[in-house]
Design a protein around this motif. Structure first.
Motif, PDB file in Angstrom:
ATOM      1  N   PRO A 142       8.145  -7.211  -3.402  1.00 31.90           N
ATOM      2  CA  PRO A 142       7.516  -6.038  -3.934  1.00 31.90           C
ATOM      3  C   PRO A 142       8.843  -5.279  -4.683  1.00 31.90           C
ATOM      4  CG  PRO A 142       6.684  -6.326  -2.093  1.00 31.90           C
ATOM      5  CD  PRO A 142       7.832  -7.840  -1.558  1.00 31.90           C
ATOM      6  N   GLU A 143       9.518  -5.751  -4.004  1.00 29.32           N
ATOM      7  CA  GLU A 143      11.352  -5.442  -4.414  1.00 29.32           C
ATOM      8  C   GLU A 143      11.332  -5.589  -6.031  1.00 29.32           C
ATOM      9  OE1 GLU A 143      11.502  -7.234  -1.876  1.00 29.32           O
ATOM     10  OE2 GLU A 143      11.792  -6.296  -0.282  1.00 29.32           O
ATOM     11  N   TYR A 163       8.525  -6.070  -8.227  1.00 30.01           N
ATOM     12  CA  TYR A 163       7.341  -5.514  -9.149  1.00 30.01           C
ATOM     13  C   TYR A 163       8.092  -4.659 -10.355  1.00 30.01           C
ATOM     14  CZ  TYR A 163       3.758  -6.489  -5.461  1.00 30.01           C
ATOM     15  OH  TYR A 163       3.119  -6.922  -4.679  1.00 30.01           O
ATOM     16  N   GLU A 207       5.191   7.327  -8.363  1.00 29.17           N
ATOM     17  CA  GLU A 207       3.562   7.226  -7.697  1.00 29.17           C
ATOM     18  C   GLU A 207       3.077   8.257  -7.918  1.00 29.17           C
ATOM     19  OE1 GLU A 207       7.349   6.400  -6.662  1.00 29.17           O
ATOM     20  OE2 GLU A 207       7.519   5.023  -4.924  1.00 29.17           O
ATOM     21  N   ILE A 228       0.666   6.179 -10.482  1.00 25.06           N
ATOM     22  CA  ILE A 228      -0.776   5.514 -10.319  1.00 25.06           C
ATOM     23  C   ILE A 228      -1.113   5.414  -8.817  1.00 25.06           C
ATOM     24  CG2 ILE A 228       0.177   3.115  -8.568  1.00 25.06           C
ATOM     25  CD1 ILE A 228       3.019   2.999  -9.154  1.00 25.06           C
ATOM     26  N   ASP A 269      -0.594  -3.721  -7.326  1.00 27.34           N
ATOM     27  CA  ASP A 269      -1.939  -3.259  -6.501  1.00 27.34           C
ATOM     28  C   ASP A 269      -2.904  -4.115  -5.448  1.00 27.34           C
ATOM     29  OD1 ASP A 269      -1.351  -0.678  -6.341  1.00 27.34           O
ATOM     30  OD2 ASP A 269      -3.430   0.551  -6.848  1.00 27.34           O
ATOM     31  N   TYR A 321      -1.379   3.882   0.634  1.00 23.93           N
ATOM     32  CA  TYR A 321      -1.341   2.527   0.098  1.00 23.93           C
ATOM     33  C   TYR A 321      -0.527   2.209  -0.869  1.00 23.93           C
ATOM     34  CZ  TYR A 321      -3.818  -1.566  -2.070  1.00 23.93           C
ATOM     35  OH  TYR A 321      -4.277  -3.317  -2.407  1.00 23.93           O
ATOM     36  N   VAL A 322      -0.197   3.715  -1.794  1.00 27.26           N
ATOM     37  CA  VAL A 322       0.754   3.429  -3.383  1.00 27.26           C
ATOM     38  C   VAL A 322       2.221   3.229  -2.405  1.00 27.26           C
ATOM     39  CG1 VAL A 322       1.683   5.003  -5.101  1.00 27.26           C
ATOM     40  CG2 VAL A 322      -1.257   4.889  -4.749  1.00 27.26           C
ATOM     41  N   HIS A 337       3.044   0.020  -0.961  1.00 19.17           N
ATOM     42  CA  HIS A 337       3.107  -1.055  -1.761  1.00 19.17           C
ATOM     43  C   HIS A 337       3.774  -1.801  -3.099  1.00 19.17           C
ATOM     44  CE1 HIS A 337      -0.794  -3.748  -2.963  1.00 19.17           C
ATOM     45  NE2 HIS A 337      -1.411  -3.692  -1.395  1.00 19.17           N
ATOM     46  N   HIS A 338       4.506  -0.669  -2.563  1.00 16.48           N
ATOM     47  CA  HIS A 338       5.164   0.235  -4.599  1.00 16.48           C
ATOM     48  C   HIS A 338       6.725   0.640  -4.293  1.00 16.48           C
ATOM     49  CE1 HIS A 338       2.378  -0.510  -7.581  1.00 16.48           C
ATOM     50  NE2 HIS A 338       1.535   0.069  -6.348  1.00 16.48           N
ATOM     51  N   HIS A 339       7.412   1.240  -2.894  1.00 15.45           N
ATOM     52  CA  HIS A 339       7.740   2.156  -2.805  1.00 15.45           C
ATOM     53  C   HIS A 339       9.607   0.924  -3.380  1.00 15.45           C
ATOM     54  CE1 HIS A 339       7.725   0.496   1.217  1.00 15.45           C
ATOM     55  NE2 HIS A 339       9.208   0.795   1.511  1.00 15.45           N
ATOM     56  N   ARG A 340       8.969  -0.446  -2.599  1.00 14.24           N
ATOM     57  CA  ARG A 340      10.615  -0.992  -2.249  1.00 14.24           C
ATOM     58  C   ARG A 340      10.721  -1.595  -3.805  1.00 14.24           C
ATOM     59  NH1 ARG A 340       6.940  -3.434   0.538  1.00 14.24           N
ATOM     60  NH2 ARG A 340       6.764  -3.030   3.067  1.00 14.24           N
TER      61      ARG A 340
END
Lengths: 447, 447
Positions: free
Chosen positions: A67-68, A70, A233, A236, A342, B283-284, B287-290
């Motif tokens: 995930p880092e 993405y 975010e 998204i 996602d 969820y966002v 899933h995405h913060h990294r």
């Protein structure tokens, strides 16, 4: 019922087209004009078509990366997990995730074939329809056809001509394809409004052929990029709910009155907002129809119209599952969103199972596969014995699939961003950069 | 608990300003420049300010008219129920509806005082702030002040200057006003983005004074008018959910990190979508913060931030009430929307009661009045004994209020519309017509 007994069919995944999509699938006279994969000076890849660079090869195709790492940035094929573009590897990845069936949306031509639509608008309709048919043939025969029972084929429409759309619906139906894409807001793409009668030949063909119209998020309404200072975010999180508007337009349109057997799927729209939505449209109808003079000839409520015609889907949506009785248990389907960021791959069963706590078996079956087989004319058991379709059976075939995260070209540090985190403005800039880089027409690509 | 035992406080109603708003409330030197009510050649009324016609007197103020007769068209005062603009009549209408307390949004100056903001942007800030203070003084002293305990005062901000906004927050707080409006998307009105640090003096003053920032639907994001062919229901149904985006922006912004006591209310946003929203933002984030590198320093989840800072409200929302545990029972409030067409007046208790079936008394009290008194520093019982605040007690005082529907100037037949019903395009045309009619500056109005 246990987690390994589930049968999972996903109504929303994505194919990243391999370089050979058009090879042998367009008339000889147009072969040289077909889209070609090229390598740019910076090592990334893109599709070149009639002198223009089209959408990146792997936009957001981040499955299997940590995930880092993405990002929305374009990638080369070598940065992607092969399951993104290679159907043998895709099926192996589906097995590893316990997923039996998959409906795959396009990448390069755009959700509704805009790539060809632009060119048809510029005058060359003959070339455009040849390319589009070539694309659909590749998708149906080349991608889905290699693994009978594992895919639900999905065509793209010649969006510039409702008459040609009707013809294409009937042509692909003869090949066993009963799903086609459409835009949530075609007016926004420069085509007629959803409420225009011009679309009738398309709706009619879909109704006649039992073809589901699949409207994906981002297919007409633009992403929410209104505030460049907002964390990414915001974009998204807010994209799936953009289908709220489309759902309202569909319910209040004249379309279902004219074509009472038509079914439309809201792809990647989520389901948790639907109970509120249904209550709201009924409230608005009840409160306002006496002055707006808008009615439903059948005497039905807007929520009845929705439940009769609209198919919903979710990735991971506990609130929606809890309120499935308000949504309509017969219209809820499930999706995996492979290979986008996602996605819940490769632990889709585990993630989904958490939302299913306490749900009766029959409701689970409806949401994870039964509704999908019914609405999409999809019969996997004709090709694969049912006992081979479960999470456990599929995973048993995939013990050698390497699930180790692969580090790609993405990954930023806080100092890369003015605010220390990615904003909408940062991502817009990245995207613009990706499309303005000089490129050389080195054909081939990384495979 | 019975329906007549409820105590109802509405956090979203509207005042249609009477002609005397500015009389005696602006400095002598500016008296002649204050907005004035004028009668146009076609008999409708409008406010004239510095040579421009401002928003209609009664846009959508249709309460008490039969539903056949609703519309978005402007009206004259004589077309409206007096409770729209006359505070004595308003309180009688509240009594008839069993409603104890009301927070009233403005009509003429716009939700965030845009009328004065435009003029300040044109250079005359001194005049603008004088008019704005005059307006707020009328609202607090003239409208709310006449009936202690019956209103929650709500100021409008000098939106063109965050420093002046901070000063105005503190000035009106000294007069007992602890609520002020703001826009869901100030960038869309030509002011800085929600994420700009320029607003900090405003947020700081609100946090210091315990002042709730009230963000109403339609206050920045435009109504959904994208498709002129769409039935007008599409616009009406989709407007509350426009606050989904603002809610996301707020949660992911830096605002609450900097001002941890700040509270923001989403006015007329509804609540049924919130369970989905909270699940989606978590969820966002997860899933995405990294890769986005966006974090919450406190280690909280986005849904925690929402529940700590955001106040929600609903008119009639059974799905939201059912899922109140997912939303946060301490942050749900109720609204009536008098005198707009979505209002449940004069049967608000009966409509609400249906959604409350099976809900424990304490949860009902929280949603209908307790949360509002807590968040808005509102103490009606200081002025009115609690036993006089119930639906039954208030209605007992209103036996002489005439609830007969009044036929107004609205009402169309199918032949008035090209499609036989009102589309977005029809309403846009009506609105444009209303603002382009010639007018004579006959001062006064109908009262």
């Amino acid at each position: 019922m246990q987690i390994e007994d589930m049968i999972l069919v996903s109504v929303d995944d994505v194919v990243v087209e391999p370089p050979d999509v058009f090879v042998g699938r367009v008339p000889k006279k147009y072969e040289d004009l077909a889209p070609k994969l090229i390598v740019k000076d910076d090592g990334t890849e893109a599709w070149e078509y009639l002198g223009n660079l089209s959408q990146s090869v792997g936009l957001n195709a981040v499955v299997g990366r940590p995930p880092e790492d993405y990002g929305l940035e374009p990638a080369a094929f070598s940065d992607m997990r092969p399951g993104c573009y290679d159907v043998d590897e895709r099926v192996r990845d589906m097995n590893a995730n316990g997923v039996l069936g998959s409906l795959c949306f396009p990448t390069v031509p755009g959700f509704v074939g805009e790539l060809f639509g632009r060119q048809a608008a510029a005058g060359n309709g003959d070339l455009a329809i040849a390319m589009l048919r070539g694309y659909n043939d590749w998708h149906i025969d080349g991608w889905c056809g290699k693994y009978p029972g594992r895919f639900i084929p999905l065509a793209i429409p010649p969006i510039w001509s409702p008459e040609l759309m009707g013809e294409e619906v009937r042509r692909v139906a003869r090949k066993g394809c009963h799903a086609i894409t459409f835009a949530d807001n075609p007016g926004n793409l420069g085509f007629p409004s959803l409420h225009s009668e011009k679309w009738d030949p398309f709706w009619k063909a879909c109704a006649d052929e039992g073809t589901v119209v699949c409207i994906h998020i981002g297919s007409g309404t633009r992403m929410n990029l209104q505030d460049p200072g907002a964390p990414i975010e915001v974009m998204i999180a807010g994209t799936p709910i953009t289908l709220f508007n489309c759902a309202t337009e569909l319910v209040f349109s004249d379309i279902f009155n004219k074509f009472p057997t038509l079914k439309i799927a809201l792809s990647e729209g989520g389901i948790g907002w639907i109970p509120y939505f249904l209550e709201r449209i009924d409230y608005v109808h009840e409160h306002h129809h006496r002055w707006t003079l808008h009615g439903f000839p059948s005497g039905k409520k807007p929520s009845d119209v929705f439940r009769e015609h609209i198919i919903t889907c979710f990735i991971d949506d506990a609130a929606g599952v809890r309120n499935r009785d308000l949504i309509g248990i017969d219209n809820i389907t499930w999706e995996c969103d492979y290979p986008h960021s996602d996605s819940t791959w490769p632990t889709a069963p585990e993630v989904l199972w958490k939302s299913l706590a306490g749900v009766p078996d029959e409701d689970i079956h409806k949401m994870t596969w039964k509704n999908t087989t019914k609405h999409f004319s999809y019969d996997p058991f004709k090709h694969i014995p049912k006992e081979g379709c479960t999470v456990a059976a599929l995973r048993a075939q995939a013990k050698d699939v390497d699930l180790t995260p692969r580090v790609g070209a993405g990954g930023k540090s806080p100092s890369d961003y003015a605010k220390g985190y990615a904003t909408v403005g940062d991502i817009i800039q990245q995207m613009a950069g990706a499309f303005s880089t000089a490129f050389e027409t080195k054909p081939g690509g990384a495979r």
